[in-house]
Design an enzyme around this catalytic site. Sequence first.
Site, PDB file in Angstrom:
ATOM      1  N   GLU A  78      89.693 -30.922  -1.995  1.00 21.29           N
ATOM      2  CA  GLU A  78      90.415 -30.053  -1.059  1.00 21.29           C
ATOM      3  C   GLU A  78      90.731 -28.660  -1.637  1.00 21.29           C
ATOM      4  O   GLU A  78      91.619 -27.975  -1.133  1.00 21.29           O
ATOM      5  CB  GLU A  78      91.718 -30.734  -0.619  1.00 21.29           C
ATOM      6  CG  GLU A  78      91.470 -31.969   0.223  1.00 21.29           C
ATOM      7  CD  GLU A  78      92.738 -32.464   0.897  1.00 21.29           C
ATOM      8  OE1 GLU A  78      92.738 -32.595   2.125  1.00 21.29           O
ATOM      9  OE2 GLU A  78      93.727 -32.716   0.195  1.00 21.29           O
ATOM     10  N   HIS A  97      99.587 -28.001  -1.801  1.00 23.50           N
ATOM     11  CA  HIS A  97      99.205 -28.920  -0.722  1.00 23.50           C
ATOM     12  C   HIS A  97      99.715 -30.305  -1.093  1.00 23.50           C
ATOM     13  O   HIS A  97      99.496 -30.770  -2.214  1.00 23.50           O
ATOM     14  CB  HIS A  97      97.682 -28.947  -0.544  1.00 23.50           C
ATOM     15  CG  HIS A  97      97.242 -30.088   0.314  1.00 23.50           C
ATOM     16  ND1 HIS A  97      97.651 -30.222   1.627  1.00 23.50           N
ATOM     17  CD2 HIS A  97      96.489 -31.188   0.048  1.00 23.50           C
ATOM     18  CE1 HIS A  97      97.144 -31.335   2.129  1.00 23.50           C
ATOM     19  NE2 HIS A  97      96.439 -31.938   1.186  1.00 23.50           N
ATOM     20  N   HIS A  99     101.386 -34.439   0.359  1.00 24.12           N
ATOM     21  CA  HIS A  99     101.515 -35.496   1.373  1.00 24.12           C
ATOM     22  C   HIS A  99     102.896 -36.133   1.206  1.00 24.12           C
ATOM     23  O   HIS A  99     103.022 -37.357   1.153  1.00 24.12           O
ATOM     24  CB  HIS A  99     100.448 -36.577   1.193  1.00 24.12           C
ATOM     25  CG  HIS A  99      99.067 -36.067   0.889  1.00 24.12           C
ATOM     26  ND1 HIS A  99      98.243 -36.644  -0.042  1.00 24.12           N
ATOM     27  CD2 HIS A  99      98.368 -35.027   1.418  1.00 24.12           C
ATOM     28  CE1 HIS A  99      97.094 -35.996  -0.090  1.00 24.12           C
ATOM     29  NE2 HIS A  99      97.145 -35.000   0.777  1.00 24.12           N
ATOM     30  N   HIS A 167      98.459 -36.052   7.948  1.00 22.63           N
ATOM     31  CA  HIS A 167      97.944 -35.743   6.609  1.00 22.63           C
ATOM     32  C   HIS A 167      99.037 -35.263   5.646  1.00 22.63           C
ATOM     33  O   HIS A 167      99.281 -35.897   4.623  1.00 22.63           O
ATOM     34  CB  HIS A 167      96.824 -34.693   6.740  1.00 22.63           C
ATOM     35  CG  HIS A 167      96.154 -34.339   5.462  1.00 22.63           C
ATOM     36  ND1 HIS A 167      94.896 -33.789   5.402  1.00 22.63           N
ATOM     37  CD2 HIS A 167      96.557 -34.427   4.165  1.00 22.63           C
ATOM     38  CE1 HIS A 167      94.560 -33.572   4.133  1.00 22.63           C
ATOM     39  NE2 HIS A 167      95.564 -33.960   3.377  1.00 22.63           N
TER      40      HIS A 167
HETATM   41 MN    MN Z   1      95.400 -33.803   1.270  1.00 25.33          MN
END
Ligand code: MN
Length: 271
Positions: A78, A97, A99, A167
Amino acid sequence: MSDRRDDIRYELALASRMLANEGVLDAFGHVSLRHPGDPNRFLLSRSRSPLLVEAGDILEFTLDAEPVRASTERLFAERVIHGCIYQARPDVMAVCHHHAAAVLPFCIAGVPIVPVFHLGAAGGASIPFWNQHDEFGDTNLLVAKPEEGRSLARALGPHVAVLMRHHGATVVGGDLRELVSRSTFMCQNAVYQLQAHLLGRVVPLTPGETKLAGSLNALPNVVGRTWEYWSHRLVEAGRMPPRSAVRKTKSPPARRSAAKGKAARRKRTRS
Ligand code: MN
């Protein structure tokens, strides 16, 4: 100069571990920094759980998310998230980024996160949603293709974070400390919002309060204080990155003349 380069990598490893220690990152997720000396590059670790990242794991990438130096290391699929946001937002110097468990209920239910306490204003007045399925249909939900990264960056727009349906979230900052502070308080805000919702009606901060409190939260002394606090918690947890972990390159250049060596060293320290 070389010391400074190592310091920057160490700071990024520290931020990565700090965000993991505070529950923002877990086995997955990543944090990057735009290269301080070259806005067309960014720094990101090799594919590794963020709590384990060391300065020597940090690699340099172009904004197309390609490694600057050929590498046999496994890379984050990613990483386009970072490259595409740095391309779209010249003001952004750091990207996270994640989760986080705190934000996933909002990503799943499609309920907006709103600022519900003063430090939660760090996330801004509104945080847009991005649904990968809208544009790309069924996927494995990883943002791995450049067109997916660009779509996410468009959804982020001028905001400081974007929620990704089913996500997680992507958060941006003007520097590493602001990013760590914003990412962590955005998660705390989400926890409080959900808990308050169980107790009664949630009334967010007014736009004026959000602006004033958000500006206060971004002051260097405030983000400096949170950085020191979360660093201390890392020390207490015995999770600080090792200081001597900057790995030597695998294949040192063959013998060369002193002048050539000097020039090569200059080139390396510029990058
Ligand atoms: Mn991710």
